[in-house]
Design a protein around this motif. Structure first.
Motif, PDB file in Angstrom:
ATOM      1  N   ARG A  31       0.814  -1.213   0.000  1.00 19.46           N
ATOM      2  CA  ARG A  31       0.000   0.000   0.000  1.00 19.46           C
ATOM      3  C   ARG A  31       0.850   1.266   0.000  1.00 19.46           C
ATOM      4  NH1 ARG A  31      -3.176  -2.144   5.191  1.00 19.46           N
ATOM      5  NH2 ARG A  31      -0.994  -2.640   5.609  1.00 19.46           N
ATOM      6  N   GLN A  43      -1.815   3.874  -0.218  1.00 20.91           N
ATOM      7  CA  GLN A  43      -3.029   3.521  -0.951  1.00 20.91           C
ATOM      8  C   GLN A  43      -4.133   3.102   0.013  1.00 20.91           C
ATOM      9  OE1 GLN A  43      -4.227  -0.349  -3.286  1.00 20.91           O
ATOM     10  NE2 GLN A  43      -2.562   0.677  -4.359  1.00 20.91           N
ATOM     11  N   GLU A  44      -5.347   3.619  -0.228  1.00 22.64           N
ATOM     12  CA  GLU A  44      -6.479   3.285   0.628  1.00 22.64           C
ATOM     13  C   GLU A  44      -7.522   2.427  -0.070  1.00 22.64           C
ATOM     14  OE1 GLU A  44      -7.956   6.905   2.417  1.00 22.64           O
ATOM     15  OE2 GLU A  44      -6.390   6.788   3.943  1.00 22.64           O
ATOM     16  N   ALA A  45      -7.695   2.589  -1.371  1.00 21.48           N
ATOM     17  CA  ALA A  45      -8.685   1.788  -2.086  1.00 21.48           C
ATOM     18  C   ALA A  45      -8.444   1.906  -3.585  1.00 21.48           C
ATOM     19  CB  ALA A  45     -10.108   2.242  -1.753  1.00 21.48           C
ATOM     20  N   HIS A  47     -10.561   1.961  -6.959  1.00 22.78           N
ATOM     21  CA  HIS A  47     -11.947   2.168  -7.367  1.00 22.78           C
ATOM     22  C   HIS A  47     -12.242   1.741  -8.802  1.00 22.78           C
ATOM     23  CE1 HIS A  47     -13.263   4.237  -3.729  1.00 22.78           C
ATOM     24  NE2 HIS A  47     -12.081   4.816  -3.718  1.00 22.78           N
ATOM     25  N   TRP A 119     -16.722  -3.016  -6.378  1.00 14.59           N
ATOM     26  CA  TRP A 119     -15.690  -2.046  -6.023  1.00 14.59           C
ATOM     27  C   TRP A 119     -16.018  -1.379  -4.687  1.00 14.59           C
ATOM     28  CZ3 TRP A 119     -11.564  -2.141  -9.205  1.00 14.59           C
ATOM     29  CH2 TRP A 119     -11.754  -2.622 -10.499  1.00 14.59           C
ATOM     30  N   PRO A 120     -14.966  -0.914  -3.974  1.00 12.84           N
ATOM     31  CA  PRO A 120     -13.550  -0.925  -4.346  1.00 12.84           C
ATOM     32  C   PRO A 120     -12.849  -2.205  -3.932  1.00 12.84           C
ATOM     33  CG  PRO A 120     -13.824   0.290  -2.309  1.00 12.84           C
ATOM     34  CD  PRO A 120     -15.213  -0.135  -2.737  1.00 12.84           C
ATOM     35  N   ARG A 122      -9.137  -3.507  -2.230  1.00 17.42           N
ATOM     36  CA  ARG A 122      -8.213  -2.912  -1.259  1.00 17.42           C
ATOM     37  C   ARG A 122      -6.965  -3.773  -1.124  1.00 17.42           C
ATOM     38  NH1 ARG A 122     -11.103   1.085   1.197  1.00 17.42           N
ATOM     39  NH2 ARG A 122     -13.363   0.819   1.225  1.00 17.42           N
ATOM     40  N   GLU A 123      -5.809  -3.095  -1.125  1.00 20.79           N
ATOM     41  CA  GLU A 123      -4.572  -3.763  -0.773  1.00 20.79           C
ATOM     42  C   GLU A 123      -4.507  -3.872   0.744  1.00 20.79           C
ATOM     43  OE1 GLU A 123      -2.331  -5.196  -2.465  1.00 20.79           O
ATOM     44  OE2 GLU A 123      -2.201  -4.330  -4.472  1.00 20.79           O
ATOM     45  N   THR A 124      -4.192  -5.051   1.242  1.00 26.90           N
ATOM     46  CA  THR A 124      -4.021  -5.262   2.666  1.00 26.90           C
ATOM     47  C   THR A 124      -2.615  -5.804   2.901  1.00 26.90           C
ATOM     48  OG1 THR A 124      -4.724  -7.580   2.748  1.00 26.90           O
ATOM     49  CG2 THR A 124      -6.465  -5.900   2.765  1.00 26.90           C
ATOM     50  N   GLN A 129      -7.523  -7.596  -1.532  1.00 27.31           N
ATOM     51  CA  GLN A 129      -8.855  -8.035  -1.111  1.00 27.31           C
ATOM     52  C   GLN A 129      -9.878  -7.569  -2.137  1.00 27.31           C
ATOM     53  OE1 GLN A 129     -11.213  -6.026   2.045  1.00 27.31           O
ATOM     54  NE2 GLN A 129     -10.987  -7.956   3.167  1.00 27.31           N
TER      55      GLN A 129
END
Length: 227
Positions: A31, A43-45, A47, A119-120, A122-124, A129
């Motif tokens: 992220r 990075q948060e999401a 889209h 969407w969205p 997400r990187e975890t 994810q």
């Protein structure tokens, strides 16, 4: 209609391969975006992602951090073709980039008519994810077709109920059509590779209609993410 939420991550063997040794050594959290040894954005999401016919991809990604610094990433990373950012504390980046082969394979799987992305994404810390929905057989086929270099972990499954906070869900079909055409044609690249006039000719609409639809679509997406 069924849904599954899965986490996808590169296998340890793939990460340890020679071509990814540098990535393994330099990246602790997928992220985080580092430039010249400085963390500039997180990075948060994700889209939106779309594969283009020339093998590149475009995406709309939500970040927190130094927007101006991230906008220079195309000068630092040869895999990033262009990057346009909005302003504010939490902002969107419009990216055009060269995806790795496994990413192309993965998104080609997602881009079938039988399944769709909720969407969205997400990187975890554990991987990407993503929630997918469609008929059960199609979802099972997608799971079976995940590239060998990726591990898949199933987090949740059940009957699908659309999420009303999806920014893209707020757009009309015509707005989605115009935004997708604009992204594919390079409207959000730096410098822009197309104009309202070009898009109007391509879609058979007036320049005024193109401008109004893009402005309203952008306002809806940005307000739903940031406000």
């Amino acid at each position: 209609m069924r849904y599954i939420t899965v986490v996808l991550a590169l296998t340890e063997d793939y990460i340890r391969s020679q071509s990814h040794q540098q990535m393994q050594e330099s990246t602790n959290d997928p992220r985080e975006v580092w430039i010249d040894g400085t963390l500039v954005a997180t990075q948060e999401a994700i889209h939106y992602v779309n594969l283009l016919d020339d093998g590149t991809a475009v995406g709309i990604v939500q970040f927190r951090g130094d927007a101006d610094r991230l906008a220079t990433i195309e000068d630092e990373n040869p895999e990033i073709i262009s990057c346009t950012v909005t302003g504010g504390e939490t902002w969107l980046a419009y990216l055009r980039y060269k995806p790795e082969a496994f990413q192309t394979t993965l998104f080609e799987l997602f881009d079938t008519e039988a399944i769709s992305i909720d969407w969205p994404m997400r990187e975890t810390a554990d991987g990407l994810q993503v929630t997918l929905f469609g008929e059960d057989a199609a979802l099972q086929q997608m799971i079976a077709s995940v590239p060998d270099e990726m591990d898949l972990r199933l987090e949740r499954a059940g009957e699908y109920q659309p999420q009303m906070d999806d920014p893209a869900a707020q757009l009309t079909d015509r707005q989605k059509e115009i935004v997708r055409a604009a992204i594919a044609a390079g409207y959000y690249d730096i410098p822009r590779r197309t104009t309202h006039r070009d898009l109007a000719t391509e879609l058979g609409l007036s320049q005024r209609t193109i401008g109004e639809h893009l402005q309203r679509a952008e306002a809806k997406i940005i307000q739903s993410v940031i406000v």
